[in-house]
Design an enzyme around this catalytic site. Structure first.
Site, PDB file in Angstrom:
ATOM      1  N   ASP A 103      84.679  57.075  45.243  1.00 42.41           N
ATOM      2  CA  ASP A 103      83.660  56.765  44.242  1.00 42.41           C
ATOM      3  C   ASP A 103      84.058  55.520  43.445  1.00 42.41           C
ATOM      4  O   ASP A 103      85.239  55.283  43.177  1.00 42.41           O
ATOM      5  CB  ASP A 103      83.526  57.973  43.311  1.00 42.41           C
ATOM      6  CG  ASP A 103      82.421  57.817  42.296  1.00 42.41           C
ATOM      7  OD1 ASP A 103      81.263  57.667  42.716  1.00 42.41           O
ATOM      8  OD2 ASP A 103      82.707  57.877  41.089  1.00 42.41           O
ATOM      9  N   GLU A 130      82.839  53.046  47.677  1.00 38.20           N
ATOM     10  CA  GLU A 130      81.552  52.697  47.079  1.00 38.20           C
ATOM     11  C   GLU A 130      81.700  51.350  46.377  1.00 38.20           C
ATOM     12  O   GLU A 130      82.269  51.256  45.294  1.00 38.20           O
ATOM     13  CB  GLU A 130      81.117  53.765  46.081  1.00 38.20           C
ATOM     14  CG  GLU A 130      79.753  53.461  45.471  1.00 38.20           C
ATOM     15  CD  GLU A 130      79.404  54.357  44.301  1.00 38.20           C
ATOM     16  OE1 GLU A 130      78.207  54.591  44.071  1.00 38.20           O
ATOM     17  OE2 GLU A 130      80.332  54.808  43.588  1.00 38.20           O
TER      18      GLU A 130
END
Length: 623
Positions: free
Chosen positions: A335, A364
């Site tokens: 993330d 990400e």
């Protein structure tokens, strides 16, 4: 019988028992946490740093049994922490004992286990372009065990009527529906974070973790997570952990008693990131702007971890490796990768891939320019300009996502619109060190729903899914797309994270079964399943080369091919049918005579001009 002697022995036994009990209670009082809770013998990096936490534990001297060498004992300004590094090189799996002493007298001891690794653990195979990843939000997927919906030890209780609340989906619900996921053609599963998140509200997404060694009890137990891996592996499927390196939740247990002031970024206290990730490599960026991107908190409830602190970085590295070994994981999705301290996150990534050379990690990197995304992929020439290597194997193709979000509503041929947007995305593949190892998607848990944008238009869904299934990279499908789930992000994140119909007892619509689906849901499901089941069988769309042709009249043609297989993809985004002349594509068609459409089973004669219907796609296996 000598009663006098018996009574004497009995008193001795009671005394010894009492001493052992007091000794045990003292250990419990002194040690409240040990992390990692256990480790493994035979790791590539033999140095293990163990965190011991307890009241004034740093006042003790420490030794360890079995001749194991202590490399260092690190104390911080907080006397409740000790970081002890041992050398496990050449040490077999065994139980060792740490002894804590004062004035050369042992006050208490703590057993610690070095476990045996699974065979060939270091060389485990990860996910790659032959896979299709199914992304789910566990809280919203299926409630297999209603008894764990709320927990006394955790703040937020289940309330299915609250779009931002806990709804009760769990690991058991996932396991019960693995056959459904497999039927779709998925080969890998990416659940959003499952570790404990004790935020008082909005905790269902799991990105504000409060204990990174423990599965959230509302999802199940650590053992349930291991069961999920095992059940996936029985089906020759893979498990990808959604890992968060940038931040924890404000309720993480350490936040009540930080090991060091700079364990998190403080200003002092909270300051929010500016979200300007380009400052990480912008040669013109001010230092303060770069700092606020990296060090600012993602949101107020997510304290930003300081990876430039070696203790923090090592803690995160070991936690990640522990989960890989313990849960037998097949990959990570990380993330907010590009918000991390860029030097720290590269060390984290390299440490993991040094331990597991085949392990795939997708970061990400939510940016809108291919050069800026490519900067973050391992061995990027763009990063090399600044002597930087992230060591990150894969990034997410957000520019392709951006293109698919608008292209299918642009039905007229134009210089830079419609399918030209898709074509233009791939013209920049030269920027990526490894374009085959990029995650492709039309939506995820943070974006607008594809079927919301296109109002559940089945033809547009077909074009987009066929595209994702056949271009370079690793396709990812977001749960519910395959049954036409929509939901407007403008109404809040809960709208794009709706409960999967049939995942809860009493649901009127059970889309997990053919019998329970509506006609529309079945239409979407049948197409998706057929497409991705076929994809599993064709190596050309896994690792083959790609040649594409400039769209003409909003018709896009490209080829994926190996030495033995060729797939020709024709996408017509017009509102009317279009003629396709195969002569233009002769360099790829070569001596092939026929193309068999994967979707309809019909054959197309490649010697003659053929017609493709309005807003449709042909997936032709050439023969």
């Amino acid at each position: 019988m000598n009663l006098k002697g018996y009574n004497k022995k009995s008193k001795i036994v009671k005394a010894v028992t009492l001493l052992l009990l007091l000794f045990s209670l003292n250990t419990i009082a002194q040690i409240q946490r040990v992390e990692p809770p256990f480790w493994y013998a035979g790791m590539h990096n033999p140095e293990l740093q163990i965190l011991f936490y307890g009241k004034n534990i740093a006042e003790n001297e420490v030794t360890v049994s079995n001749g194991i060498s202590i490399k260092s004992i690190q104390k911080t300004e907080n006397p409740n922490y000790l970081f002890i590094t041992i050398d496990t090189k050449g040490i077999a799996a065994q139980e060792i004992v740490f002894s804590f002493s004062k004035n050369k007298k042992v006050i208490f001891t703590k057993k610690y286990t070095l476990k045996q690794r699974k065979e060939n653990s270091a060389s485990r195979k990860s996910y790659d372009a032959s896979d299709m990843i199914y992304l789910i939000m566990p809280d919203r997927f299926a409630n297999g065990n209603p008894k764990n919906d709320s927990q006394k030890s955790l703040a937020e209780t289940a309330n299915r009527n609250n779009p931002s609340g806990r709804h009760g989906g769990d690991i058991e619900g996932i396991i019960q529906n693995l056959d459904y996921i497999q039927e779709l053609g998925a080969t890998a599963l990416w659940p959003t974070p499952l570790c404990e998140d004790n935020d008082p509200q909005g905790s269902y997404h799991g990105y504000g973790q409060s204990d990174v060694y423990k599965i959230d009890p509302r999802y199940g137990t650590n053992e349930d997570y291991l069961k999920l891996t095992a059940e996936l592996h029985k089906r020759d499927m893979k498990l990808i952990m959604d890992y968060v390196t940038n931040h924890w939740g404000a309720k993480h247990w350490m936040l009540n008693d930080l090991p060091t002031y700079d364990w998190i970024h403080q200003f002092p206290g909270y300051a929010q990131t500016n979200y300007r990730m380009a400052t990480q490599f912008d040669t013109n960026a001010s230092k303060i702007d770069a700092k606020m991107c990296m060090d600012g908190w993602f949101v107020k409830s997510m304290p930003d971890l300081n990876q430039s602190n070696p203790l923090v970085l090592n803690y995160l590295i070991q936690n990640a490796i522990w989960w890989i070994e313990y849960a037998d994981l097949d990959g990570f999705r990380v993330d907010t990768y590009s918000y991390n301290d860029k030097i720290g996150i590269s060390k984290w990534t390299k440490a993991i891939t040094d331990e597991y050379p085949n392990f795939n990690i997708v970061g990400e990197v939510w940016m809108h320019d291919q050069a800026q995304m490519a900067y973050w992929q391992k061995d990027s020439k763009l990063g090399a300009i600044q002597n930087y290597n992230s060591y990150l194997p894969s990034v997410m193709d957000f520019t392709l996502h951006n293109a698919t979000s608008v292209a299918f509503n642009e039905n007229q041929a134009d210089w830079d619109k419609g399918l030209m947007r898709i074509y233009d995305n791939f013209t920049n593949d030269f920027l990526y060190p490894n374009p085959n190892n990029i995650l492709t998607f039309v939506e995820n848990h943070d974006t607008q729903r594809f079927n919301e944008i296109y109002k559940k238009d089945f033809k547009k869904y077909q074009m987009a899914m066929a595209l994702i299934a056949t271009v370079r990279g690793i396709p990812q499908l977001y749960y519910g797309s395959e049954i036409a789930m929509a939901g407007n992000k403008n109404e809040g994140d809960g709208a794009i994270r709706l409960d999967f119909p049939g995942g809860w007892n009493g649901d009127s619509n059970n889309a997990f079964t053919q019998k329970g689906r509506t006609a529309e849901q079945q239409q979407f499901f049948d197409f998706t399943s057929k497409l991705f089941q076929w994809r599993k069988t064709n190596e050309a769309v896994h690792f083959g080369k790609m040649t594409h042709y400039i769209p003409e009249n909003n018709v896009y043609v490209y080829f994926r091919y190996t030495d033995s297989k060729t797939v020709m993809v024709v996408v017509n985004n017009n509102l009317t049918s279009s003629a396709v002349n195969p002569k233009r594509f002769q360099e790829n068609i070569k001596d092939f005579k026929l193309g068999k459409d994967v979707l309809s089973g019909k054959a197309v004669d490649l010697n003659y001009e053929f017609t493709i219907e309005a807003q449709s796609v042909l997936l032709l296996e050439l023969e």
